[in-house]
Write an enzyme that holds these catalytic residues in place. Structure first.
Site, PDB file in Angstrom:
ATOM      1  N   SER A  65       3.321 -12.170  -4.324  1.00 33.42           N
ATOM      2  CA  SER A  65       2.576 -12.105  -2.963  1.00 33.42           C
ATOM      3  C   SER A  65       3.809 -12.632  -1.944  1.00 33.42           C
ATOM      4  O   SER A  65       3.377 -11.998  -0.650  1.00 33.42           O
ATOM      5  CB  SER A  65       1.427 -13.075  -2.859  1.00 33.42           C
ATOM      6  N   LYS A  68       4.292  -9.583   0.335  1.00 36.40           N
ATOM      7  CA  LYS A  68       3.379  -9.105   1.502  1.00 36.40           C
ATOM      8  C   LYS A  68       4.216  -9.084   2.856  1.00 36.40           C
ATOM      9  O   LYS A  68       3.656  -8.712   3.681  1.00 36.40           O
ATOM     10  CB  LYS A  68       2.289  -9.771   1.146  1.00 36.40           C
ATOM     11  N   TYR A 192       1.731  -1.261  -4.656  1.00 39.26           N
ATOM     12  CA  TYR A 192       1.655  -2.650  -4.524  1.00 39.26           C
ATOM     13  C   TYR A 192       2.231  -3.540  -5.879  1.00 39.26           C
ATOM     14  O   TYR A 192       2.764  -4.469  -5.709  1.00 39.26           O
ATOM     15  CB  TYR A 192      -0.140  -2.791  -4.579  1.00 39.26           C
ATOM     16  N   TYR A 244      -3.671 -18.503   1.548  1.00 36.27           N
ATOM     17  CA  TYR A 244      -4.919 -18.323   1.316  1.00 36.27           C
ATOM     18  C   TYR A 244      -6.163 -19.458   1.857  1.00 36.27           C
ATOM     19  O   TYR A 244      -5.870 -20.089   2.588  1.00 36.27           O
ATOM     20  CB  TYR A 244      -5.384 -17.821  -0.301  1.00 36.27           C
ATOM     21  N   VAL A 262       2.177 -15.909  -6.909  1.00 35.21           N
ATOM     22  CA  VAL A 262       1.693 -16.379  -8.018  1.00 35.21           C
ATOM     23  C   VAL A 262       3.001 -16.519  -9.084  1.00 35.21           C
ATOM     24  O   VAL A 262       2.416 -17.148 -10.072  1.00 35.21           O
ATOM     25  CB  VAL A 262       0.630 -15.836  -8.811  1.00 35.21           C
TER      26      VAL A 262
END
Ligand code: DON
Length: 310
Positions: A65, A68, A192, A244, A262
């Site tokens: 992630s 991103k 992605y 998050y 992760v």
């Protein structure tokens, strides 16, 4: 710089050496479950180009992630402020792969860092490129930022996630039903999963994030990557949404814009000072690197670099 940053990273690595292996390695992507949990690395790249590393800083890991941040940077370059018509800028307070808010909020994800938001960002990038070109453009951008042509996507990780990515497929289809995904779901997810599967070392990652610590320009080459205001806003999103439902806790303990993955990596930005990458595969309960977070807390305690004061 007056501080001995090599001593700082060495101290952190040795203080955490007994605790290597803490946390739980992500296993919902089977290929990630194979990673040795006892690894740990930290690299600081300062805005004046000095590099300080400790631990396994030359071992590539899956950035997941953290990618991103970089895909958002590309999407903003292509679509500008129109990005914000299709994705929000608020912390979600939910897990990275949650679907619960999407129905009430009509398929508009809360922010670009939860999975739903990042999938919309890929869809936006596909407005300018065909799927293979989009992946190529992303890799080219990452090699440029890291100043390293050796960066590659770990195909085994991308395939592993493609085979097991039912949750992301659900998120994509759900958003498509609201009209917030314009391209073929398989193509969007292809981009992605490949973006997440990029392998980088902490040395390469801290170099790639340096423009965010230096008002949008790469302080080593002198080239502008984004405007100063865009860099500031990407940092704001990292601070509020980068971890998050653990974002508040990360701000409390570390106090830097940061983005986790992760794979166990975290990119943190100390504006005007340095870009920092840490990696340790074991994750805490909200899916962020357990020792990586601790390492960054030790770092801001020792350096006084928290954006909230020393
Ligand atoms: O989509 C996924 O689930 C992964 N490719 C990325 C998730 C992730 O890294 C969440 N970060 N902590």
């Amino acid at each position: 710089m007056l501080m001995d940053l090599q001593a700082v990273v060495d101290d952190i690595a040795s203080a955490l050496s007994e605790r290597r292996g803490e946390g739980k390695v992500a296993d919902y992507i089977p290929q990630l479950a194979k990673v040795d949990p006892k690894q740990f690395a930290i690299t600081i790249t300062t805005v004046d180009g000095q590099v300080f590393s400790a631990g396994d800083a030359e071992t590539p890991f899956s950035i997941q992630s953290i990618s991103k941040v970089f895909m958002l940077t590309l999407a903003l370059g292509q679509a500008g402020e129109t990005v914000w018509k299709r994705v929000g800028r608020e912390p979600s307070g939910t897990a990275f792969n949650s679907i619960v808010q999407l129905e009430q909020e009509h398929g508009i994800p809360r922010n670009p860092f939860i999975n739903a938001g990042a999938i919309v960002i890929c869809d936006i990038v596909l407005g300018s490129y065909k799927p293979k070109e989009a992946i190529g453009e992303y890799v080219r951008f990452m090699r440029y930022l890291a100043d390293d042509d050796m960066l590659t996507i770990d195909r085994a990780v991308a395939m592993s996630e493609t085979a097991t990515g039912s949750r992301n497929t659900a998120l994509a289809n759900f958003m498509r039903s609201f009209g917030n995904l314009h391209h073929d779901v398989a193509h969007v997810l292809g981009v992605y999963f490949h973006q997440c599967a990029l392998a980088m070392t902490t040395r390469q990652l801290s170099r790639a994030g340096l423009f965010l610590a230096a008002q949008g320009a790469d302080p080593i080459s002198g080239y502008s990557v984004v405007s100063a205001s865009r860099a500031r806003r990407i940092n704001a999103l990292m601070l509020t949404c980068g971890h998050y439902d653990g974002s508040g806790d990360f701000a409390f303990h570390v106090g830097l814009p940061g983005k986790s993955g992760v794979g166990g990596g975290i990119l943190a930005v100390a504006p005007g000072k340095a870009s920092i990458a840490v990696w340790s595969p074991g994750l805490n309960k909200v899916g962020n690197s357990a020792l990586g977070t601790l390492a960054l807390e030790m770092l801001t305690n020792q350096t006084g670099w928290s954006v909230f004061g020393a």
